[in-house]
Design a protein around this motif. Structure first.
Motif, mmCIF file in Angstrom:
data_model
loop_
_atom_site.group_PDB
_atom_site.id
_atom_site.type_symbol
_atom_site.label_atom_id
_atom_site.label_comp_id
_atom_site.label_asym_id
_atom_site.label_seq_id
_atom_site.Cartn_x
_atom_site.Cartn_y
_atom_site.Cartn_z
ATOM 1 N N LYS A 156 0.824 -1.210 0.000
ATOM 2 C CA LYS A 156 0.000 0.000 0.000
ATOM 3 C C LYS A 156 0.860 1.264 0.000
ATOM 4 O O LYS A 156 0.491 2.280 -0.589
ATOM 5 C CB LYS A 156 -0.925 0.005 1.217
ATOM 6 C CG LYS A 156 -2.061 -0.999 1.150
ATOM 7 C CD LYS A 156 -2.937 -0.902 2.391
ATOM 8 C CE LYS A 156 -4.098 -1.891 2.334
ATOM 9 N NZ LYS A 156 -4.946 -1.821 3.551
ATOM 10 N N ILE A 157 2.002 1.190 0.668
ATOM 11 C CA ILE A 157 2.893 2.349 0.750
ATOM 12 C C ILE A 157 3.597 2.612 -0.581
ATOM 13 O O ILE A 157 3.859 3.762 -0.942
ATOM 14 C CB ILE A 157 3.937 2.140 1.876
ATOM 15 C CG1 ILE A 157 3.254 2.201 3.244
ATOM 16 C CG2 ILE A 157 5.048 3.179 1.804
ATOM 17 C CD1 ILE A 157 4.163 1.830 4.395
ATOM 18 N N GLN A 158 3.891 1.559 -1.333
ATOM 19 C CA GLN A 158 4.708 1.690 -2.546
ATOM 20 C C GLN A 158 4.205 2.764 -3.515
ATOM 21 O O GLN A 158 5.011 3.589 -3.984
ATOM 22 C CB GLN A 158 4.826 0.346 -3.264
ATOM 23 C CG GLN A 158 5.810 0.388 -4.427
ATOM 24 C CD GLN A 158 5.936 -0.956 -5.134
ATOM 25 O OE1 GLN A 158 5.084 -1.832 -4.989
ATOM 26 N NE2 GLN A 158 7.002 -1.132 -5.901
ATOM 27 N N PRO A 159 2.902 2.820 -3.861
ATOM 28 C CA PRO A 159 2.458 3.875 -4.783
ATOM 29 C C PRO A 159 2.685 5.281 -4.236
ATOM 30 O O PRO A 159 2.882 6.225 -5.020
ATOM 31 C CB PRO A 159 0.963 3.583 -4.952
ATOM 32 C CG PRO A 159 0.802 2.146 -4.594
ATOM 33 C CD PRO A 159 1.799 1.907 -3.511
ATOM 34 N N SER A 160 2.665 5.422 -2.920
ATOM 35 C CA SER A 160 2.884 6.726 -2.303
ATOM 36 C C SER A 160 4.371 7.054 -2.198
ATOM 37 O O SER A 160 4.727 8.148 -1.754
ATOM 38 C CB SER A 160 2.246 6.767 -0.908
ATOM 39 O OG SER A 160 0.853 6.550 -1.000
ATOM 40 N N ALA A 161 5.216 6.116 -2.583
ATOM 41 C CA ALA A 161 6.667 6.330 -2.590
ATOM 42 C C ALA A 161 7.168 6.263 -4.026
ATOM 43 O O ALA A 161 8.225 5.690 -4.311
ATOM 44 C CB ALA A 161 7.369 5.293 -1.719
ATOM 45 N N TRP A 162 6.374 6.834 -4.923
ATOM 46 C CA TRP A 162 6.729 6.935 -6.337
ATOM 47 C C TRP A 162 6.977 5.576 -6.974
ATOM 48 O O TRP A 162 7.741 5.448 -7.928
ATOM 49 C CB TRP A 162 7.955 7.838 -6.519
ATOM 50 C CG TRP A 162 7.785 9.218 -5.950
ATOM 51 C CD1 TRP A 162 6.622 9.786 -5.502
ATOM 52 C CD2 TRP A 162 8.802 10.196 -5.764
ATOM 53 N NE1 TRP A 162 6.857 11.058 -5.034
ATOM 54 C CE2 TRP A 162 8.193 11.340 -5.186
ATOM 55 C CE3 TRP A 162 10.165 10.231 -6.018
ATOM 56 C CZ2 TRP A 162 8.899 12.496 -4.863
ATOM 57 C CZ3 TRP A 162 10.868 11.375 -5.704
ATOM 58 C CH2 TRP A 162 10.241 12.491 -5.146
ATOM 59 N N GLY A 163 6.351 4.533 -6.420
ATOM 60 C CA GLY A 163 6.452 3.197 -6.997
ATOM 61 C C GLY A 163 7.806 2.550 -6.853
ATOM 62 O O GLY A 163 8.083 1.544 -7.515
ATOM 63 N N GLN A 164 8.643 3.068 -5.967
ATOM 64 C CA GLN A 164 10.004 2.539 -5.827
ATOM 65 C C GLN A 164 9.979 1.081 -5.347
ATOM 66 O O GLN A 164 9.319 0.754 -4.360
ATOM 67 C CB GLN A 164 10.806 3.408 -4.858
ATOM 68 C CG GLN A 164 11.012 4.827 -5.382
ATOM 69 C CD GLN A 164 11.722 5.706 -4.383
ATOM 70 O OE1 GLN A 164 12.949 5.713 -4.320
ATOM 71 N NE2 GLN A 164 10.961 6.452 -3.597
ATOM 72 N N SER A 165 10.724 0.247 -6.054
ATOM 73 C CA SER A 165 10.693 -1.197 -5.792
ATOM 74 C C SER A 165 11.273 -1.559 -4.431
ATOM 75 O O SER A 165 10.920 -2.594 -3.851
ATOM 76 C CB SER A 165 11.450 -1.951 -6.886
ATOM 77 O OG SER A 165 12.833 -1.610 -6.880
ATOM 78 N N GLN A 166 12.161 -0.713 -3.905
ATOM 79 C CA GLN A 166 12.799 -1.020 -2.626
ATOM 80 C C GLN A 166 11.764 -1.194 -1.510
ATOM 81 O O GLN A 166 11.995 -1.948 -0.557
ATOM 82 C CB GLN A 166 13.779 0.089 -2.230
ATOM 83 C CG GLN A 166 14.903 0.320 -3.228
ATOM 84 C CD GLN A 166 14.611 1.479 -4.150
ATOM 85 O OE1 GLN A 166 13.504 1.592 -4.673
ATOM 86 N NE2 GLN A 166 15.598 2.354 -4.339
ATOM 87 N N ILE A 167 10.662 -0.517 -1.620
ATOM 88 C CA ILE A 167 9.631 -0.560 -0.578
ATOM 89 C C ILE A 167 9.160 -1.994 -0.328
ATOM 90 O O ILE A 167 8.927 -2.398 0.818
ATOM 91 C CB ILE A 167 8.433 0.335 -0.959
ATOM 92 C CG1 ILE A 167 8.857 1.812 -1.041
ATOM 93 C CG2 ILE A 167 7.289 0.159 0.042
ATOM 94 C CD1 ILE A 167 9.245 2.432 0.276
ATOM 95 N N VAL A 168 9.027 -2.761 -1.388
ATOM 96 C CA VAL A 168 8.495 -4.122 -1.245
ATOM 97 C C VAL A 168 9.572 -5.200 -1.351
ATOM 98 O O VAL A 168 9.354 -6.331 -0.915
ATOM 99 C CB VAL A 168 7.385 -4.396 -2.295
ATOM 100 C CG1 VAL A 168 6.183 -3.512 -2.030
ATOM 101 C CG2 VAL A 168 7.902 -4.180 -3.719
#
Length: 210
Positions: free
Chosen positions: A60-72
């Protein structure tokens, strides 16, 4: 070369993590202790660090972090959240902790507590919120240095929408605001940026001696 400087040259803002590699519980404990021991103004540590383990929350956070792959893809996701409207209660908590830890009578520490209250609680709320947000950067610095020593990669991030992360994690209800994100893990062999030469200012351009 000094080992510390070798580690600083080794570390970089990892763009792609190896999702199959996880940080051990022992190493995570060491990193948490490094954050806990970080310096902060007056030693108040006016922030919390949220360790987001739930993969659904991270997605859920990833789209709010410009889609950065590191988030997931990273082993761990940490959100540094500064306390909002920090005031007398936080100062009293520090004074109480100091009294117990150092075995100093509470009344002996009262002048120090009053000094902090006079300096901080009189500031406008928005100024105090900016101040607590700045404190999270000190904690991030300790994390970066400790992780480099353990050869654990960290990507510090300001590229996210704080309001969205606050809503996803329910931070506003806790009186908190997401100020920084750090993803932790191990670089993927396909991450080409790990082979780039580090680009920094020269000593002449960076330092001024007066």
């Amino acid at each position: 070369m000094n080992t510390f400087l070798e580690n600083q040259n080794w570390r970089y803002a990892t763009k792609k993590f190896d999702a199959t590699k996880k940080i051990t519980a022992e190493d995570l404990s060491l990193l948490k202790e490094a954050i806990r021991l970080s310096s902060s103004s007056y030693g108040l540590q006016p922030y919390k660090v949220i360790i987001v383990e739930n993969p659904e929350l991270r997605a859920k956070i990833q789209p709010s972090a410009w889609g950065q792959s590191q988030i997931v893809e990273a082993s761990h996701l940490l959100v540094f959240a500064n306390e909002l409207n920090f005031g007398a209660e936080g100062i009293d908590n520090l004074i109480q902790n100091m009294s117990q830890t150092r075995e100093i009578p509470l009344e002996n520490l009262q002048p120090y507590g009053d000094l902090m209250k006079n300096n901080l609680t009189t500031l406008p709320e928005d100024v105090r919120n900016q101040w607590t947000a700045k404190q999270t950067y000190l904690a991030l610095g300790n994390l970066l240095n400790a992780a480099a020593e353990l050869k654990i990669d960290v990507t510090p991030m300001e590229g996210f929408v704080p309001a969205d992360v606050n809503e996803i994690l329910g931070l506003e209800k806790l009186g908190l605001n997401a100020s920084l994100i750090a993803t932790l893990g191990y670089r993927h062999e396909d991450d080409a940026t790990q082979y780039y030469k580090k680009v920094r200012k020269s000593n002449e351009d960076l330092f001024i001696t007066l």
